[in-house]
Write an enzyme that holds these catalytic residues in place. Structure first.
Site, PDB file in Angstrom:
ATOM      1  CG  PHE A   1      -2.122  -0.818   1.166  1.00  0.00           C
ATOM      2  CD1 PHE A   1      -3.132  -0.680   2.112  1.00  0.00           C
ATOM      3  CD2 PHE A   1      -2.301  -1.745   0.149  1.00  0.00           C
ATOM      4  CE1 PHE A   1      -4.286  -1.465   2.052  1.00  0.00           C
ATOM      5  CE2 PHE A   1      -3.447  -2.528   0.081  1.00  0.00           C
ATOM      6  CZ  PHE A   1      -4.437  -2.389   1.040  1.00  0.00           C
TER       7      PHE A   1
ATOM      8  CE  LYS B   1       9.766  -5.222   7.021  1.00  0.00           C
ATOM      9  NZ  LYS B   1       8.659  -5.187   8.013  1.00  0.00           N
TER      10      LYS B   1
ATOM     11  CB  ALA C   1       7.616  -7.908  10.779  1.00  0.00           C
TER      12      ALA C   1
END
Length: 248
Positions: free
Chosen positions: A15, A65, A128
């Site tokens: 998004f 990440k 995460a």
């Protein structure tokens, strides 16, 4: 022109471009542009920088990440403690890694829990998950990680088989946090392999997935009375934190 963007693979679920494009339009920042840089391998990261000299900041998503860290000049101290990067400040002299997932998750979790501090099951051990674990530590919330392939002799991580066999764990850890991408569009029916039948009204289910807004896991948890929350608020909070970092 100031350019910003997102690296990851795949990026069909993201998004970020929509969020920042709308932000720039809403705030009249006509000199800003946000692009998606879908790279199939982290080794392509330097080529993105080479082709985009106007880049001032990047977001980082799955699966990079942790993989992106060797390409950076340094990490913000808080990010270094987490061991995962989701935000990069780009300047002519250096690349600095930050973790705004930590801020977004911690802020949204506090608002949701209020005064409650239930022990947590953290599903997943990726980037995460590292930010989530650090936030839980700082909030003095005990947690246990659940992984498909935990490190041998790990003291804070079990596999899903143990979770299914020792079902009392579902009651001992009433806060369940899904940090895996399972359930993300387009594979919306996927979910972590937890014993759903032991979820009840005493549980809190926080799914970091935000597309769809109600995941299959959230739907199953809500059907059993659990309180549920998706990752959309966390996304907004971490995005605004990244914007501040890029422009400080």
């Amino acid at each position: 022109m100031k350019k910003f963007g997102l690296i990851g693979y795949p990026l069909t679920h993201s998004f970020s471009k929509k969020y920042f494009t709308e932000k720039f339009e809403r705030e009249g920042k006509t000199w800003c542009q946000y692009e998606l840089y879908e790279i199939p391998d982290i080794q392509a990261f330097p080529s993105v920088l080479a082709k985009e000299p106007l880049l001032m900041g990047l977001n980082v998503t799955i699966p990079y990440k942790e993989q992106v860290i060797p390409f950076l000049d340094r990490l913000n101290p808080a990010c270094e403690a987490i061991g995962a990067v989701n935000c990069i400040k780009v300047s002519p002299t250096e690349l600095v890694g930050y973790n705004t997932d930590y801020f977004g998750f911690k802020t949204s979790l506090l608002a949701w829990l209020g005064e409650e501090r239930p022990p947590a099951l953290v599903l997943g051990t990726g980037g995460a998950s590292k930010a989530v674990a650090q936030a839980l530590k700082d909030l003095h919330i005990s947690y246990l990680k659940v992984s498909r392939s935990p490190e041998p002799n790990s003291i804070d991580t079990i596999d899903y088989k143990v979770l299914r066999e020792k079902r009392e764990l579902m009651q001992e850890y009433p806060l369940v946090i899904n940090t895996t991408p399972l359930g993300t569009f387009p594979k919306t029916e996927a979910m972590p392999d937890i014993p759903l039948e032991f979820l009840n009204a005493g549980h809190w289910l926080y799914d970091l997935v935000y597309n769809p807004t109600t995941t299959a896991l959230m739907r199953e948890a809500a059907a059993r009375g659990a309180k549920t929350k998706n990752g959309l608020e966390m996304l907004h909070l971490q995005a605004e934190a990244a914007w501040e970092i890029w422009n400080e």
